[in-house]
Design an enzyme around this catalytic site. Structure first.
Site, PDB file in Angstrom:
ATOM      1  N   CYS A  79       0.812  -1.220   0.000  1.00  0.00           N
ATOM      2  CA  CYS A  79       0.000   0.000   0.000  1.00  0.00           C
ATOM      3  C   CYS A  79       0.852   1.281   0.000  1.00  0.00           C
ATOM      4  CB  CYS A  79      -0.979  -0.041   1.182  1.00  0.00           C
ATOM      5  SG  CYS A  79      -2.290   1.201   1.017  1.00  0.00           S
ATOM      6  N   HIS A 167      -3.950  -5.079   0.584  1.00  0.00           N
ATOM      7  CA  HIS A 167      -3.439  -5.508   1.900  1.00  0.00           C
ATOM      8  C   HIS A 167      -3.509  -7.028   2.041  1.00  0.00           C
ATOM      9  CE1 HIS A 167      -3.008  -1.586   3.900  1.00  0.00           C
ATOM     10  NE2 HIS A 167      -3.893  -1.216   2.990  1.00  0.00           N
ATOM     11  N   GLU A 169      -2.478  -8.756   4.430  1.00  0.00           N
ATOM     12  CA  GLU A 169      -2.564  -9.152   5.842  1.00  0.00           C
ATOM     13  C   GLU A 169      -3.989  -9.249   6.353  1.00  0.00           C
ATOM     14  OE1 GLU A 169      -1.438  -6.378   4.584  1.00  0.00           O
ATOM     15  OE2 GLU A 169      -1.883  -4.605   5.792  1.00  0.00           O
ATOM     16  N   SER A 221       0.746 -12.997  38.998  1.00  0.00           N
ATOM     17  CA  SER A 221      -0.610 -12.489  39.233  1.00  0.00           C
ATOM     18  C   SER A 221      -1.658 -13.589  39.144  1.00  0.00           C
ATOM     19  CB  SER A 221      -0.926 -11.430  38.182  1.00  0.00           C
ATOM     20  OG  SER A 221      -1.073 -12.065  36.922  1.00  0.00           O
ATOM     21  N   GLY A 222      -1.236 -14.769  38.680  1.00  0.00           N
ATOM     22  CA  GLY A 222      -2.228 -15.812  38.419  1.00  0.00           C
ATOM     23  C   GLY A 222      -2.689 -15.771  36.973  1.00  0.00           C
ATOM     24  N   GLY A 223      -2.296 -14.729  36.253  1.00  0.00           N
ATOM     25  CA  GLY A 223      -2.677 -14.595  34.844  1.00  0.00           C
ATOM     26  C   GLY A 223      -1.699 -15.316  33.923  1.00  0.00           C
ATOM     27  N   VAL A 224      -2.060 -15.347  32.633  1.00  0.00           N
ATOM     28  CA  VAL A 224      -1.294 -16.127  31.656  1.00  0.00           C
ATOM     29  C   VAL A 224       0.124 -15.562  31.463  1.00  0.00           C
ATOM     30  CG1 VAL A 224      -1.240 -16.865  29.241  1.00  0.00           C
ATOM     31  CG2 VAL A 224      -3.406 -16.740  30.449  1.00  0.00           C
ATOM     32  N   ASP A 225       0.234 -14.241  31.284  1.00  0.00           N
ATOM     33  CA  ASP A 225       1.537 -13.683  30.900  1.00  0.00           C
ATOM     34  C   ASP A 225       2.595 -13.869  31.991  1.00  0.00           C
ATOM     35  OD1 ASP A 225       0.102 -12.909  28.714  1.00  0.00           O
ATOM     36  OD2 ASP A 225      -0.105 -10.819  29.324  1.00  0.00           O
ATOM     37  N   SER A 226       2.244 -13.514  33.227  1.00  0.00           N
ATOM     38  CA  SER A 226       3.264 -13.620  34.278  1.00  0.00           C
ATOM     39  C   SER A 226       3.611 -15.087  34.529  1.00  0.00           C
ATOM     40  CB  SER A 226       2.814 -12.920  35.556  1.00  0.00           C
ATOM     41  OG  SER A 226       1.714 -13.563  36.139  1.00  0.00           O
ATOM     42  N   THR A 227       2.647 -15.975  34.360  1.00  0.00           N
ATOM     43  CA  THR A 227       2.928 -17.396  34.586  1.00  0.00           C
ATOM     44  C   THR A 227       3.879 -17.944  33.528  1.00  0.00           C
ATOM     45  OG1 THR A 227       0.710 -17.635  35.495  1.00  0.00           O
ATOM     46  CG2 THR A 227       1.852 -19.660  34.920  1.00  0.00           C
TER      47      THR A 227
END
Ligand code: XMP
Length: 510
Positions: A79, A167, A169, A221-227
């Site tokens: 583009c 595009h 994508e 934190s119990g969340g996905v990222d920190s785990t």
């Protein structure tokens, strides 16, 4: 990192999507702003130029220096990129007479050394531009046209430089992924060997090298990222990773104990800190949503700082930052990073913030974090958890917070969430929870008149939390859940279901 693709960003809303599509081909790529080429440019095997909200003819339009790229590496200009190459290399770009937004179909294709391999005449492509390429740049051959756009794709002869007006994508370009495959694997000869397993191997090796025998602190934190960040670091440095999991007293029912046990079961060196009383004390009497958030943020920093200080000689702070946060802070449009830094230099920072920062997931999108977590054997249930706000139940108790209200809401929330799981609905919902309203209403139970609390249930569908719609949960499920809540949770006599979409409502009530 081997087989790197560089995406130069001109500020298009679709730039992240290009990166997603490239990674879906198992090829690693990075987005960099057009005006700040990476120092290790020679490591990149191919370059993609993104679209842009600018017109190449505009005064403020991005003018990248491509002298180290063009003719030296395979280059795909999308583009704005295609218009930029045309405008500054002997072609002509002008405002288009007809609208060029939305679907179009390829009406002419020339193969161009495999660029259009496997893509047929009539293939649907997605257009989104107001300028058009009137004439091709010097040395270009036309590769494709659509009904309205004659110069829809071209190649520069004697260079591996390709340009497309549409595009590839976006999902609506039906053969877009095939086209990227043709360019990256067929033409640029890049090996599609970037997988969750290879990411884990390379990252663990890099972390070992970088951290050596240093101690690292990480807040779970119990969340996905920190785990996932913790498990990766644990693989690299074992017990030199010191995790801290703080109970702010505003987590879901039994969450602190069960998640802590889960972390311990994974072999993590984790310390659970129950600071519930400290948080609840600090929150006493506060009803303002932003006031609650500020208090929780401040107390968290105090608690975390106390704990981090007990870890002698800690050198690093690990964070579960993911790629969308990074892209935002380095974006062409200028992210918040500059202000954050100047702020941080003022001094008076908590001690842990003076540590060096390590962010092992900072080049991954959310779904890639989940796949990497899966490849390291993390429990799929943990990886599939709904998002949960940092201030927790504090922003789901409208008005002031007391421990009695927290207990009531934890019970209601547990009945709702367990019910979703037991009825196979949990994974169909992006986020769900219960809200304790500052409303009492009249009811009858047995022969008695009651005057008790009202709770709202909220379940939404979303992809990123920016927009959301309420979920059409089955009536029988809502009926069963409501009965169970009113029968089992003392103090609640009325349940309502929130049927507002975002916008105009938000997901949380505060
Ligand atoms: P809203 O209510 O703005 O929520 O539609 C969008 C997403 O953000 C979460 N959320 C928060 N997360 N701290 C957090 O960590 C907060 O203060 C906060 N407020 C909202 C919300 O749960 C939803 O996923």
């Amino acid at each position: 990192m081997q087989n790197n693709v560089l995406i130069l960003d001109f500020g298009s809303q679709y730039t992240q999507l290009i990166a997603r599509r490239v990674r879906e081909l198992n090829i690693y790529c990075e987005i960099h702003p057009y005006n700040k080429l990476p120092d290790n440019l020679s490591d990149f095997k191919a370059v993609i130029l993104s679209g842009s909200p600018f017109s190449v003819r505009g005064e403020d339009a991005p003018h990248p220096d491509l002298s180290e790229i063009r003719g030296k590496k395979p280059l795909l200009a999308v583009c704005y990129g295609a218009q930029y190459l045309a405008h500054f290399s002997g072609g002509e770009v002008a405002p288009s007479n007809t609208r060029e937004y939305g679907r179009a179909n390829l009406s002419f294709i020339k193969d161009g050394e495999g660029f259009f391999e496997g893509i047929s005449l009539g293939s649907q492509v997605w257009m989104s531009h107001s300028d058009t390429i009137k004439s091709l740049p010097t040395g270009a051959v036309l590769l494709a046209s659509t009904g309205d756009v004659e110069n829809a794709a071209y190649k520069i002869e004697n260079e591996e430089t390709y340009a497309i007006q549409f595009h590839p994508e976006v999902y609506h370009s039906t053969d877009g992924k095939q086209l990227l495959d043709n360019f990256l694997i067929g033409i640029a000869k890049i090996q599609p060997d970037w997988t969750p397993n290879s990411f884990v191997d390379t990252t663990v090796a890099e972390l070992k090298e970088k951290l050596g025998k240093d101690k690292v602190v990480l807040g779970l934190s119990g969340g996905v990222d920190s785990t996932v960040a913790a498990v990766l670091l644990h693989k690299a440095i074992g017990s030199n990773l010191h995790c801290i999991f703080v109970n702010n007293g505003l987590l879901r029912k039994n969450e602190f104990t069960s998640v802590l046990q889960q972390y311990e079961g994974m072999g993590l060196n984790v310390k659970g800190v129950d600071a519930s009383a400290r948080f609840l004390e600090a929150l006493a009497g506060e009803s303002d949503p932003e006031g609650k958030r500020k208090i929780i943020g401040r107390v968290f920093i105090e608690v975390f700082d106390d704990e981090a200080n007990q870890i002698e000689d800690a050198k690093w702070l690990a964070q579960g930052t993911i790629y969308p946060d990074v892209i935002e802070s380095v974006s062409v449009n200028g992210g918040p990073s500059a202000t954050i830094k100047s702020h941080h230099n003022v001094g008076g920072l908590p001690d842990f913030m003076k540590l060096k920062v390590v962010e092992p997931l900072k080049m991954l999108f959310k779904d890639e974090v989940r796949r990497v977590g899966g490849s390291m054997g993390i429990d799929p249930e943990l990886l599939g958890r709904h998002p949960f706000p940092g201030p927790g139940l504090a922003i789901r108790i409208l008005g002031d917070i007391t421990s009695e209200k927290v207990s009531i809401l934890q019970e209601v929330d547990a009945i709702f969430i367990n019910g979703l799981k037991e009825n196979g609905l949990y994974n169909k919902v992006w986020q769900a929870g219960a809200i304790l309203l500052p409303v009492q209403s009249v009811g009858v139970m047995g022969d008695e008149r009651t005057y008790e609390k009202c709770v709202a249930l909220r379940a939404v569908e979303s992809t990123d939390g920016m927009t959301a719609d309420w979920v059409n949960l089955p009536y029988e499920f809502l009926q069963k859940t409501s009965n169970e809540i009113i029968n089992k949770v003392k103090g609640v006599n009325r349940v309502v279901y929130d049927i507002s979409s975002k916008p105009p409502a938000t997901i949380e009530w505060e």
